[in-house]
Write a protein that holds these residues in place. Structure first.
Motif, PDB file in Angstrom:
ATOM      1  N   ASP A 112      18.822 -32.132  -7.355  1.00  0.00           N
ATOM      2  CA  ASP A 112      17.892 -33.098  -7.919  1.00  0.00           C
ATOM      3  C   ASP A 112      18.107 -34.480  -7.308  1.00  0.00           C
ATOM      4  N   ASP A 113      19.373 -34.818  -7.014  1.00  0.00           N
ATOM      5  CA  ASP A 113      19.668 -36.099  -6.369  1.00  0.00           C
ATOM      6  C   ASP A 113      19.062 -36.151  -4.975  1.00  0.00           C
ATOM      7  N   MET A 114      19.033 -35.017  -4.304  1.00  0.00           N
ATOM      8  CA  MET A 114      18.464 -34.985  -2.962  1.00  0.00           C
ATOM      9  C   MET A 114      16.950 -34.973  -3.006  1.00  0.00           C
ATOM     10  N   MET A 115      16.382 -34.589  -4.163  1.00  0.00           N
ATOM     11  CA  MET A 115      14.941 -34.459  -4.284  1.00  0.00           C
ATOM     12  C   MET A 115      14.270 -35.773  -4.677  1.00  0.00           C
ATOM     13  N   ARG A 116      14.896 -36.512  -5.575  1.00  0.00           N
ATOM     14  CA  ARG A 116      14.278 -37.751  -6.065  1.00  0.00           C
ATOM     15  C   ARG A 116      14.623 -38.894  -5.124  1.00  0.00           C
ATOM     16  N   ARG A 117      13.593 -39.575  -4.664  1.00  0.00           N
ATOM     17  CA  ARG A 117      13.779 -40.525  -3.575  1.00  0.00           C
ATOM     18  C   ARG A 117      14.763 -41.636  -3.897  1.00  0.00           C
ATOM     19  N   ALA A 118      14.745 -42.155  -5.122  1.00  0.00           N
ATOM     20  CA  ALA A 118      15.664 -43.241  -5.462  1.00  0.00           C
ATOM     21  C   ALA A 118      17.109 -42.748  -5.419  1.00  0.00           C
ATOM     22  N   HIS A 119      17.365 -41.564  -5.983  1.00  0.00           N
ATOM     23  CA  HIS A 119      18.708 -40.996  -5.945  1.00  0.00           C
ATOM     24  C   HIS A 119      19.124 -40.697  -4.513  1.00  0.00           C
ATOM     25  N   HIS A 120      18.190 -40.164  -3.747  1.00  0.00           N
ATOM     26  CA  HIS A 120      18.425 -39.818  -2.354  1.00  0.00           C
ATOM     27  C   HIS A 120      18.868 -41.052  -1.567  1.00  0.00           C
ATOM     28  N   ALA A 121      18.163 -42.151  -1.745  1.00  0.00           N
ATOM     29  CA  ALA A 121      18.504 -43.386  -1.029  1.00  0.00           C
ATOM     30  C   ALA A 121      19.856 -43.921  -1.473  1.00  0.00           C
ATOM     31  N   ASN A 122      20.155 -43.812  -2.767  1.00  0.00           N
ATOM     32  CA  ASN A 122      21.460 -44.275  -3.257  1.00  0.00           C
ATOM     33  C   ASN A 122      22.592 -43.449  -2.668  1.00  0.00           C
ATOM     34  N   ALA A 123      22.403 -42.133  -2.601  1.00  0.00           N
ATOM     35  CA  ALA A 123      23.427 -41.263  -2.027  1.00  0.00           C
ATOM     36  C   ALA A 123      23.662 -41.607  -0.560  1.00  0.00           C
ATOM     37  N   GLN A 124      22.586 -41.863   0.156  1.00  0.00           N
ATOM     38  CA  GLN A 124      22.706 -42.220   1.565  1.00  0.00           C
ATOM     39  C   GLN A 124      23.483 -43.520   1.743  1.00  0.00           C
ATOM     40  N   ARG A 125      23.159 -44.523   0.937  1.00  0.00           N
ATOM     41  CA  ARG A 125      23.866 -45.804   1.044  1.00  0.00           C
ATOM     42  C   ARG A 125      25.348 -45.658   0.708  1.00  0.00           C
ATOM     43  N   THR A 126      25.632 -44.870  -0.322  1.00  0.00           N
ATOM     44  CA  THR A 126      27.029 -44.686  -0.720  1.00  0.00           C
ATOM     45  C   THR A 126      27.836 -44.010   0.384  1.00  0.00           C
ATOM     46  N   LEU A 127      27.302 -42.942   0.937  1.00  0.00           N
ATOM     47  CA  LEU A 127      28.018 -42.226   1.990  1.00  0.00           C
ATOM     48  C   LEU A 127      28.196 -43.093   3.234  1.00  0.00           C
ATOM     49  N   ASP A 128      27.146 -43.810   3.613  1.00  0.00           N
ATOM     50  CA  ASP A 128      27.253 -44.692   4.777  1.00  0.00           C
ATOM     51  C   ASP A 128      28.316 -45.765   4.564  1.00  0.00           C
ATOM     52  N   ARG A 129      28.359 -46.323   3.352  1.00  0.00           N
ATOM     53  CA  ARG A 129      29.332 -47.385   3.082  1.00  0.00           C
ATOM     54  C   ARG A 129      30.761 -46.847   3.052  1.00  0.00           C
ATOM     55  N   LEU A 130      30.931 -45.661   2.488  1.00  0.00           N
ATOM     56  CA  LEU A 130      32.262 -45.045   2.493  1.00  0.00           C
ATOM     57  C   LEU A 130      32.757 -44.842   3.921  1.00  0.00           C
ATOM     58  N   LEU A 131      31.887 -44.369   4.786  1.00  0.00           N
ATOM     59  CA  LEU A 131      32.286 -44.169   6.181  1.00  0.00           C
ATOM     60  C   LEU A 131      32.600 -45.501   6.855  1.00  0.00           C
ATOM     61  N   ASP A 132      31.807 -46.527   6.565  1.00  0.00           N
ATOM     62  CA  ASP A 132      32.073 -47.849   7.123  1.00  0.00           C
ATOM     63  C   ASP A 132      33.441 -48.381   6.696  1.00  0.00           C
ATOM     64  N   LEU A 133      33.853 -48.016   5.480  1.00  0.00           N
ATOM     65  CA  LEU A 133      35.137 -48.478   4.947  1.00  0.00           C
ATOM     66  C   LEU A 133      36.294 -47.557   5.338  1.00  0.00           C
ATOM     67  N   ASP A 134      36.038 -46.630   6.243  1.00  0.00           N
ATOM     68  CA  ASP A 134      37.063 -45.711   6.739  1.00  0.00           C
ATOM     69  C   ASP A 134      37.570 -44.770   5.650  1.00  0.00           C
ATOM     70  N   ILE A 135      36.687 -44.406   4.736  1.00  0.00           N
ATOM     71  CA  ILE A 135      37.008 -43.446   3.683  1.00  0.00           C
ATOM     72  C   ILE A 135      36.468 -42.081   4.091  1.00  0.00           C
ATOM     73  N   VAL A 136      37.185 -41.031   3.734  1.00  0.00           N
ATOM     74  CA  VAL A 136      36.692 -39.671   3.947  1.00  0.00           C
ATOM     75  C   VAL A 136      35.974 -39.211   2.679  1.00  0.00           C
ATOM     76  N   PRO A 137      34.652 -39.118   2.688  1.00  0.00           N
ATOM     77  CA  PRO A 137      33.936 -38.654   1.494  1.00  0.00           C
ATOM     78  C   PRO A 137      34.189 -37.171   1.240  1.00  0.00           C
ATOM     79  N   ILE A 138      34.495 -36.839  -0.001  1.00  0.00           N
ATOM     80  CA  ILE A 138      34.615 -35.450  -0.432  1.00  0.00           C
ATOM     81  C   ILE A 138      33.406 -35.166  -1.310  1.00  0.00           C
ATOM     82  N   VAL A 139      32.468 -34.391  -0.798  1.00  0.00           N
ATOM     83  CA  VAL A 139      31.200 -34.143  -1.480  1.00  0.00           C
ATOM     84  C   VAL A 139      31.251 -32.764  -2.133  1.00  0.00           C
ATOM     85  N   ASN A 140      30.721 -32.696  -3.336  1.00  0.00           N
ATOM     86  CA  ASN A 140      30.605 -31.413  -4.027  1.00  0.00           C
ATOM     87  C   ASN A 140      29.357 -31.468  -4.893  1.00  0.00           C
ATOM     88  N   GLU A 141      28.820 -30.305  -5.219  1.00  0.00           N
ATOM     89  CA  GLU A 141      27.759 -30.288  -6.215  1.00  0.00           C
ATOM     90  C   GLU A 141      28.325 -30.703  -7.563  1.00  0.00           C
TER      91      GLU A 141
END
Length: 374
Positions: A112-141
């Motif tokens: 559902d997060d991937m389907m709804r555009r606002a959630h989708h954009a938030n997830a993208q920003r979060t992951l991009d920022r984590l990578l910028d901060l040299d964090i390894v994102p651990i993603v799970n459903e």
């Protein structure tokens, strides 16, 4: 450069690992297996590659603390196990990556997060920022709140969508099987498929489901995930977790799925692969021709019936006269409004119901074709 060797120079990679690759025969988290995987990923991360790890295992990690002998069948207990196990899983990754001076960040998503555009954009920003901060994102459903999603794909589809979300260069799917075979790997004569260049290479291939106690996926879901990623122009390697280092180095291990498409718009990708139709609109032959073949908007005049309960903005499936789902789109009206509109032109609707009804049921920019009529 050989296509596989592109993995050795990839700057951003998504790695997905299944529950069966992380657990003991008793179903608990195997510390040695986790450390072995982290050894590979941390080494690659320290060499300059950004890594996103999509990890199953939350439900499996919760079995031991809850005293469960096997994966529960009912949704409520699955969610309880995921709630307990997610903390155990992330704590294990945190400790293991810390050996290399690397920090991790937890990201829990649902389809559902991937389907709804606002959630989708938030997830993208979060992951991009984590990578910028040299964090390894651990993603799970987010299994503690997921419903239908909890039973789909053992995170394989999620990994493919995350690959597109962060614009990764490659996707590596790690399993307890070392490759895709043309039959059951245990059967004499089954042959490893080293490369898949297109759907024709999968004709006649037997794709079985998981037989493990803790996993939910199987080769079917992994091939589906590979199709999503390669359709978006991203190469995929499917192999065993024990071969992760070789896969990332571009060695001839597992099965390599060649990219076969261009990067589509994000919205169409999630509409095709992350969205679930909340209802159905049945089209007459003329509307099928207009929408599927000529890629036009769907007008009320071409719809014969409506099924389901949905609101304006929800995804709905578009079916041909025989009931086959041909496309999916974001509808502009609530389900309760549509029966009054069927079979009528937009000009007529504007006269009788008001100017706000002089528009399409679904705009062509909000439609993705799932199956050709040819």
């Amino acid at each position: 450069m050989d296509v596989r060797e592109q993995l050795s120079s990839a700057s951003k990679v998504v790695v997905k690992v299944g529950s069966s690759s992380l657990t003991t025969p008793a179903g608990t988290i195997d510390v040695d297996r986790v450390d072995a995987l982290v050894d590979v990923l941390a080494t690659r991360r320290r060499a300059g590659t950004q890594i996103v790890l999509v990890s199953s295992g939350a439900i499996a990690a919760g079995l031991g603390p809850l005293g469960l002998a096997s994966r529960p069948r009912d949704l409520a207990t699955q969610q309880a196990a995921a709630s307990v196990g997610q903390g155990v899983l992330v704590a294990r990754y945190t400790s293991s990556f810390a050996r290399y001076g690397l920090r991790v960040g937890q990201v829990l998503l649902t389809a559902d997060d991937m389907m709804r555009r606002a959630h989708h954009a938030n997830a993208q920003r979060t992951l991009d920022r984590l990578l910028d901060l040299d964090i390894v994102p651990i993603v799970n459903e987010n299994d503690t709140v997921a419903t239908d999603e909890i039973r789909f794909g053992d995170n394989d589809r999620l990994a493919a969508l995350v690959t597109h979300l962060i614009r990764a260069d490659a996707l590596v799917l790690l399993s307890d099987v070392d490759a895709l075979y043309d039959g059951p790997p245990s059967r004499a004569g089954s042959r490893r498929l080293a490369e898949i260049r297109g759907p024709e290479d999968l004709v006649g291939v037997e794709l079985g489901r998981s037989g493990g106690r803790v996993g939910t996926g199987g080769m079917i879901t992994k091939v589906q995930a590979a199709k999503i990623a390669t359709g978006a122009g991203v190469p995929v390697v499917l192999t065993a977790a024990a071969h992760a280092a070789q896969a990332l180095a571009g060695a001839d291990v597992g099965t390599f799925f060649h990219p076969g498409g261009r990067h589509p718009g994000t919205r169409l990708l999630w509409l095709a692969h992350a969205a679930t139709g909340r209802g159905r609109l049945h089209l007459d032959a003329g509307a099928v021709e207009a929408v599927v073949t000529r890629r036009k908007s769907l007008l009320p005049a071409g719809v014969t019936s409506v099924e389901g309960e949905f609101a304006a903005g929800d995804p709905v499936d578009l079916c041909g006269p025989r009931g086959r789902v041909l496309a999916r789109g974001l509808v502009n009206f609530d389900a309760g409004e549509i029966p009054e509109l069927l079979g009528r032109s937009t000009k007529e609707l504007a006269v009788t119901l008001g100017p706000e009804y002089e528009r399409e049921l679904i705009h062509r920019d909000d439609i993705v074709i799932l199956e050709s009529t040819s």
